[in-house]
Write a protein that holds these residues in place. Structure first.
Motif, mmCIF file in Angstrom:
data_model
loop_
_atom_site.group_PDB
_atom_site.id
_atom_site.type_symbol
_atom_site.label_atom_id
_atom_site.label_comp_id
_atom_site.label_asym_id
_atom_site.label_seq_id
_atom_site.Cartn_x
_atom_site.Cartn_y
_atom_site.Cartn_z
ATOM 1 N N VAL A 217 46.001 24.478 51.644
ATOM 2 C CA VAL A 217 44.662 24.756 51.181
ATOM 3 C C VAL A 217 44.091 26.040 51.445
ATOM 4 O O VAL A 217 43.052 26.360 50.909
ATOM 5 C CB VAL A 217 43.795 23.726 52.117
ATOM 6 C CG1 VAL A 217 43.952 22.252 51.914
ATOM 7 C CG2 VAL A 217 43.761 23.937 53.567
ATOM 8 N N LEU A 218 44.848 26.943 51.967
ATOM 9 C CA LEU A 218 44.232 28.444 51.933
ATOM 10 C C LEU A 218 45.425 29.341 52.276
ATOM 11 O O LEU A 218 46.477 28.813 52.822
ATOM 12 C CB LEU A 218 43.375 28.399 53.287
ATOM 13 C CG LEU A 218 42.914 29.817 53.776
ATOM 14 C CD1 LEU A 218 41.402 29.526 54.234
ATOM 15 C CD2 LEU A 218 43.963 30.586 54.663
ATOM 16 N N SER A 219 45.318 30.422 51.314
ATOM 17 C CA SER A 219 46.493 31.470 51.504
ATOM 18 C C SER A 219 45.687 32.879 51.643
ATOM 19 O O SER A 219 44.709 33.010 50.996
ATOM 20 C CB SER A 219 47.108 31.248 50.481
ATOM 21 O OG SER A 219 48.132 30.200 50.436
ATOM 22 N N MET A 220 46.516 33.670 52.617
ATOM 23 C CA MET A 220 46.066 34.899 52.395
ATOM 24 C C MET A 220 46.703 35.590 51.196
ATOM 25 O O MET A 220 48.411 35.525 51.350
ATOM 26 C CB MET A 220 46.385 35.583 53.831
ATOM 27 C CG MET A 220 46.044 37.065 53.983
ATOM 28 S SD MET A 220 46.763 37.627 55.697
ATOM 29 C CE MET A 220 46.505 39.286 55.369
ATOM 30 N N VAL A 221 46.122 36.463 50.378
ATOM 31 C CA VAL A 221 46.821 36.691 49.271
ATOM 32 C C VAL A 221 46.283 38.148 48.807
ATOM 33 O O VAL A 221 45.325 38.628 49.289
ATOM 34 C CB VAL A 221 46.654 35.741 47.867
ATOM 35 C CG1 VAL A 221 47.223 34.614 48.160
ATOM 36 C CG2 VAL A 221 45.106 35.756 47.587
ATOM 37 N N TYR A 222 46.841 38.888 47.774
ATOM 38 C CA TYR A 222 46.286 39.975 47.040
ATOM 39 C C TYR A 222 45.422 39.521 45.865
ATOM 40 O O TYR A 222 45.648 38.502 45.193
ATOM 41 C CB TYR A 222 47.448 40.993 46.449
ATOM 42 C CG TYR A 222 48.437 41.186 47.655
ATOM 43 C CD1 TYR A 222 47.912 42.275 48.486
ATOM 44 C CD2 TYR A 222 49.967 40.941 47.572
ATOM 45 C CE1 TYR A 222 48.665 42.692 49.591
ATOM 46 C CE2 TYR A 222 50.592 41.415 48.769
ATOM 47 C CZ TYR A 222 50.225 42.237 49.588
ATOM 48 O OH TYR A 222 50.930 42.561 50.624
ATOM 49 N N SER A 223 44.596 40.314 45.849
ATOM 50 C CA SER A 223 43.544 40.007 44.654
ATOM 51 C C SER A 223 43.972 39.652 43.298
ATOM 52 O O SER A 223 43.771 39.003 42.491
ATOM 53 C CB SER A 223 42.294 40.731 44.554
ATOM 54 O OG SER A 223 42.999 42.351 44.349
ATOM 55 N N VAL A 224 45.129 40.594 42.902
ATOM 56 C CA VAL A 224 45.659 40.869 41.664
ATOM 57 C C VAL A 224 46.451 39.458 41.376
ATOM 58 O O VAL A 224 46.568 39.112 40.236
ATOM 59 C CB VAL A 224 46.544 42.040 41.433
ATOM 60 C CG1 VAL A 224 47.808 41.881 42.342
ATOM 61 C CG2 VAL A 224 46.951 42.136 40.035
ATOM 62 N N ASP A 225 47.025 38.663 42.369
ATOM 63 C CA ASP A 225 47.445 37.454 41.993
ATOM 64 C C ASP A 225 46.685 36.429 42.365
ATOM 65 O O ASP A 225 46.682 35.450 41.606
ATOM 66 C CB ASP A 225 48.587 37.274 43.321
ATOM 67 C CG ASP A 225 49.673 38.356 43.198
ATOM 68 O OD1 ASP A 225 49.980 38.606 42.046
ATOM 69 O OD2 ASP A 225 50.351 38.498 44.306
ATOM 70 N N ALA A 226 45.460 36.598 42.846
ATOM 71 C CA ALA A 226 44.548 35.369 43.134
ATOM 72 C C ALA A 226 43.670 35.189 41.917
ATOM 73 O O ALA A 226 43.125 34.110 41.625
ATOM 74 C CB ALA A 226 43.491 35.792 44.387
ATOM 75 N N ILE A 227 43.057 36.331 41.210
ATOM 76 C CA ILE A 227 42.506 36.189 40.160
ATOM 77 C C ILE A 227 42.890 35.350 39.118
ATOM 78 O O ILE A 227 42.039 34.263 38.446
ATOM 79 C CB ILE A 227 41.939 37.556 39.508
ATOM 80 C CG1 ILE A 227 41.199 38.379 40.626
ATOM 81 C CG2 ILE A 227 41.232 37.627 38.206
ATOM 82 C CD1 ILE A 227 41.114 39.587 40.477
ATOM 83 N N SER A 228 43.920 35.494 38.653
ATOM 84 C CA SER A 228 44.487 34.355 37.733
ATOM 85 C C SER A 228 44.395 33.060 37.981
ATOM 86 O O SER A 228 44.279 31.958 37.441
ATOM 87 C CB SER A 228 45.691 34.870 36.854
ATOM 88 O OG SER A 228 46.486 35.333 37.445
ATOM 89 N N ALA A 229 45.031 32.922 39.303
ATOM 90 C CA ALA A 229 44.868 31.444 39.799
ATOM 91 C C ALA A 229 43.686 30.697 39.706
ATOM 92 O O ALA A 229 43.235 29.609 39.546
ATOM 93 C CB ALA A 229 45.558 31.438 41.443
#
Lengths: 273, 388, 374
Positions: free
Chosen positions: B264-276
């Motif tokens: 339900v939650l992940s620590m990520v880089y914005s560049v990967d998060a945005i298209s998700a």
């Protein structure tokens, strides 16, 4: 003279790199781009810190368990293909069984993620037939499943080669002398295929000891293995090539000793006549 | 880009249904990231796909002035970009990709990188490589458009005056979560500990020692880049507390599990998060209020570059606002290029995940290089955390 | 073992039948290897199954051992049907064609294998193994591995491994086939001695007629899955019942022909090449006039003369085509004027040999040849 090309290759591809790693490992805290410092055993002593021993222990646990699993699952399969299946089907069965090897091990690990994840194939199946679901992914059990699955075909191939050469008349001879099928298996089949069993176990042991894709992808938060630790030393933030090299030397040593044992004791079996 | 970041922005372009081709490309790239075949990177010949000498990086073409070898993160360049560059300058582009700064550094140090005229080191790596004398001091008379950079990047700490590197992309580290499942929604790092029971074994963190330790440090009110052993120890203890709730450490491949509901939650880089988040409106990205890391990737010319003229041409080409903007539209990374930003669609310009407002950014720090001793301390705690 | 042979065991009450096959068939994937054979083998008998390769003799042995189940018919060992009895429960032991010794065990362990399986006491095992080793004269090789032994030595170990279990029946599958001639002769003597000493039933499969003739009490000649004839060695040799047996056992000269006239004492036969022959019929003869027959004459039964002899019924002229000097014997090849070629074997009487191409006459008596229904 004929040995020169082989010797040159061996020197170039095996001996030289190993010596280089040995050299690295003898400079405590060596980092790339640095001048070599004084010689010392600091890198090796570092291995004996409890956290690193724990990592090595986990690697051994993964390697030994997956080896045993592969042996227990692989032997019946190889036996069936080599001894019981009709001759003309053997090759086809064998190809079918090693077919997964044609895909990347990464792909196979991803397949297991799909199967084992909480809402994955396995749990969907279990809940459909009314059984409780299992939380297997990101656990040690998932690593064992993944490693065993990845290396099972190698085990089967090697055991098949060994069982296929097994002289079937020896099995008949044992039965003729009063041995029931279990006795035939333990007193003839197993001793006769012992070199194959040893070779298969060794191969699975070595490869799973060095594998870090599977623990990394399936093992979850507590999946640090020796291979990953070495990787981190070389390409991670620390870049402690010295320590990484000493860990590598440890693996090289473990592998060399097991191969030496195999050659020494595997060779004692008298030749077939 | 932060250290040992296995980011793979190719993954961004996949459809939610996971089309077979993107899946394979993703696996290829992440295979390079994980299997340890680190030095053999996937290579793409951008301007000459399908030609017989397409994969020929083995023979350095240092003598040739009409070929430019670029060593970059996956999908910071694409075919269209390379084609238009070739059209404009007549220079053929061959690009190889890497998955972490350390990989790139190792390859260059090992001498396998001497065919590259342009590389894409991240902020802290720029600083490190300058220290090692591996980057060419840029001849500013050959570069046009440096003044297009936003103020924040006109004189960065890692490379004062952009003497050795030109910032090309930037982003943040944060949390992506499923807003339909979590209640309350996370706002800061402290959420991980406060709501530990709710997210237990449904949470992934980045597979990166500095990012994870940094987040823990920040949640305690310390600097992301703390070098105080006591603070680092405290951050480690806090992570040990969190450990049973962590499903795994993943820098890539977390998307699947998040979309299927396994996490339900992940620590990520914005560049990967945005298209998700663009694909799935249930997913939200936040930059934790107490602050996170902000990173910059740059273009630089290694001292071993065989073709610096082409490298300057490439840098100039990408500093042109139209080219930079087109790349952002396609590849969804944040650009530090102000005129290029102006050219973007409103939808992108107003995407605060991509371009967070200054009051959010003010708490963020870049990952700073640290001394060997402190780096080893981090690594030991990391090993302990990952093996306990 | 004496040569008193029991043609019909049921007639002699005191003779026990050890192994009996009743109308046994064996089909492999549509190929019939054994086509309905009946054999009764008596206790203590040395019984050989002789035939060319592919005749089904090894299959028959494997059926008795239990490695194959018959497709039809019944096998009894000591009066009990062994249908579905696995090999390890049958009171038989086999000496395999290439010995099938366990190469991961020493000679001693090989021989002790069966006894250990039976969980006999240590002392008994030791005593019986050394007895067996002594029996085959291999005492000094107990600690060796099979690969360190010669073929003949391996053969002895294989024998000891079977005999040490004191089976009711010992099955021998081409036991001497892999040995060279001299060793084979030696081992034949030893096999015979062993058989006489132990009094155990031996069933041997062989393609070597000499071996079968010299060792066996009785022989079954097999051909294409069937038994052509069962009898004592002299029976088989002197009174072959079929052209195949006549041809397969020893050398013979065969003439295809038909019966022109018959009376109980003599058959008048005309061969296809036009020779007239007189043959005394066998007791079992029941052929009719114009019955096609094959006349068989053993080479050693043919006499040679330089002059024509009027008083002989079977006397033909020809010329000497080839002479082979064999030391004790002389081997002649004679071409008759009819075109037939005959081999003749005569004891070497130290006379000067006739020259090649000499006109010559061959003859034999009506009792020295056989008429076999073709």
């Amino acid at each position: 003279m004929l040995l020169v090309p082989a010797g040159a290759w061996l020197l170039l591809l095996l001996v030289a790199p190993s010596l280089m790693i040995l050299e690295f490992s003898l400079h405590p805290g060596l980092r790339p781009g640095q001048a070599f410092g004084a010689y010392g055993l600091g890198n090796y002593l570092q291995i004996f810190q409890p956290i690193y021993l724990q990592v090595i222990g986990r690697s051994l646990y993964f390697a030994i368990s997956s080896t045993l699993t592969c042996l227990l699952l692989g032997f019946p399969v190889a036996y069936w293909i080599a001894v019981m299946a009709p001759k003309r089907w053997q090759n086809l069965l064998l190809v079918g069984f090693v077919l997964p090897l044609w895909t990347s091990s990464l792909l196979r690990s991803y397949a297991w993620i799909t199967i084992l994840r909480p809402t994955g194939v396995l749990n969907t199946l279990l809940s459909t037939i009314g059984l409780p679901t299992l939380d297997l992914l990101n656990q040690q059990s998932a690593v064992l499943i993944g490693l065993s699955y990845n290396f099972l075909p190698y085990m089967v191939l090697i055991l098949y080669a060994s069982l296929e050469k097994l002289d079937k008349r020896l099995l008949e001879a044992a039965a003729d002398l009063g041995a029931n099928p279990q006795q035939v298996f333990w007193k003839v089949t197993v001793p006769q295929t012992l070199p194959g069993i040893a070779a298969g176990c060794l191969l699975v042991f070595i490869t799973s000891l060095g594998d870090f894709v599977v623990p990394e992808l399936l093992g979850g938060a507590s999946s640090m293995t020796a291979a990953r630790l070495i990787y981190n030393q070389f390409l991670g933030a620390t870049r402690n090539w010295g320590f990484g090299s000493s860990l590598s030397m440890l693996l090289i040593l473990a592998v060399s000793v097991s191969i030496a044992l195999l050659i020494k004791y595997g060779d004692q079996e008298p030749e077939r006549y | 880009m932060p250290p040992t970041n296995f980011r793979n922005s190719r993954f961004l372009k996949r459809s939610p249904q996971f089309s077979m081709t993107t899946r394979r490309r993703f696996l290829q790239a992440s295979a390079a990231a994980t299997t340890g075949v680190i030095l053999a990177n996937c290579q793409r010949n951008l301007s000459d796909v399908g030609s017989s000498d397409g994969g020929n990086t083995a023979s350095p073409t240092s003598g040739s002035t009409d070929t430019l070898h670029v060593y970059t993160w996956a999908d910071y360049t694409d075919q269209e970009l390379a084609d238009s560059f070739t059209q404009k300058t007549g220079i053929r582009v061959v690009s190889d990709t890497y998955d972490s700064n350390e990989t790139m550094l190792a390859k260059l140090q090992a001498g396998g990188g001497n065919i590259y005229s342009v590389i894409y080191p991240s902020d802290y790596m720029v600083q490190k490589m300058i220290g090692m004398g591996m980057l060419t001091e840029l001849d500013k008379s050959q570069i046009e458009g440096v003044d297009n950079l936003r103020d924040k990047w006109s004189n960065p700490g890692y490379d004062p005056g952009n003497a050795h590197s030109i910032p090309t992309t930037w982003g943040t580290t944060g949390l992506i979560y499923n807003s339909t499942v979590l209640n309350p929604n996370p706002e800061d790092w402290a959420y991980l500990w406060d709501e530990q029971r709710q997210i237990s074994r449904k949470m992934t963190l980045l597979d990166d020692v500095r990012e994870v330790m940094g987040a823990s440090l920040r949640s305690l009110g310390y600097s992301y880049n703390s070098v105080d052993p006591a603070e680092i120890e405290a951050a480690h203890q806090r992570l040990v507390e969190l450990k049973p709730a962590i499903a795994s450490f993943k820098s890539f491949g977390w998307e699947d599990q998040l979309m299927t509901g396994d996490t339900v939650l992940s620590m990520v880089y914005s560049v990967d998060a945005i298209s998700a988040t663009l694909e799935n409106p249930d997913l939200n990205y936040i930059i934790p209020a107490s602050g996170s890391s902000v990173w910059t990737d740059t273009m630089a010319i290694p001292t071993t570059a065989p073709n610096p003229e082409a490298a300057y041409a490439w840098i100039n080409f990408l500093l042109e606002p139209e080219n930079a903007a087109r790349a952002v539209e396609r590849l969804k990374f944040a650009t530090p290029n102000q005129p290029a930003f102006e050219l973007l669609s409103n939808e992108l310009k107003e995407n605060t995940d991509l371009f967070p407002p200054d009051d959010v950014l003010k708490n963020c720090e870049g990952i700073a290089p640290i001394s060997q001793e402190i780096s080893e301390l981090y690594d030991r705690y990391w090993t302990e955390l990952r093996s306990a | 073992m004496s040569q008193t042979v029991i043609q019909d065991p049921s007639a002699a009450i005191d003779i026990k039948v050890d192994v009996e096959l009743r109308n046994v068939f064996k089909v492999f994937n549509g190929d019939t290897a054994v086509r309905g054979i009946d054999i009764s083998i008596c206790q203590g008998e040395f019984f050989s199954i002789l035939g060319p390769s592919g005749c089904g003799k090894t299959t028959t042995l494997r059926l008795i051992a239990g490695f194959e189940e018959p497709t039809g018919g019944e096998i009894l060992i000591r009066g009990k049907s062994v249908a579905h009895v696995p090999p390890y429960l049958r009171p038989v032991n086999t000496v395999f064609q290439s010995y099938a010794l366990f190469n991961h065990m020493t000679v001693l362990d090989n021989i002790a294998f069966g006894l250990r399986i039976k969980r006999l006491g240590k002392a008994e095992i030791q005593q019986r193994v050394s007895e067996a080793l002594r029996l085959v004269k291999m005492e000094s090789f107990a600690r060796r591995f099979p690969s360190q032994l010669s073929g003949g030595q391996q053969q002895r170990v294989a024998l000891a491994r079977a005999l040490v279990n004191r089976p009711a029946v010992v099955l021998l599958d081409e036991p001497l086939g892999a040995l060279d001639l001299k060793l084979r002769k030696e081992m034949q003597v030893e096999l015979s001695n062993l058989h006489q000493t132990l009094g155990v039933t031996f069933i041997m499969v062989t393609h070597d007629q000499e071996e079968a003739l010299s060792l066996s009490d009785r022989i079954a000649v097999m051909h294409e899955g069937r038994i052509e004839q069962i009898g004592t060695p002299s029976d088989i040799y002197e009174n072959p019942q079929t052209p195949f047996v006549a041809d397969f056992i020893g050398d013979t000269n065969l003439f295809q022909g038909y019966v022109e006239a018959s009376d109980p004492a003599a058959l008048q036969i005309t061969t296809d090449k036009g020779l007239k022959m007189v043959v005394q019929p066998q007791e079992t003869w029941n052929g009719a006039t114009s019955q096609p027959v094959v006349v068989s004459v053993r080479p050693e039964k043919i006499q040679v003369s330089l002059n024509e002899l009027d008083n002989q019924p079977n006397c033909y002229s020809g010329r000497l085509k080839h002479v082979m000097y064999l030391g004790t014997h002389v081997h002649y090849l004679v071409e008759l004027s009819s075109g037939d070629c005959l081999t003749v074997l005569q004891p070497n009487r130290a006379e000067s040999l006739p020259a090649l191409h000499t006109p010559i006459h061959v003859y034999w008596s009506a009792t020295d040849c056989l008429a076999l229904t073709a």
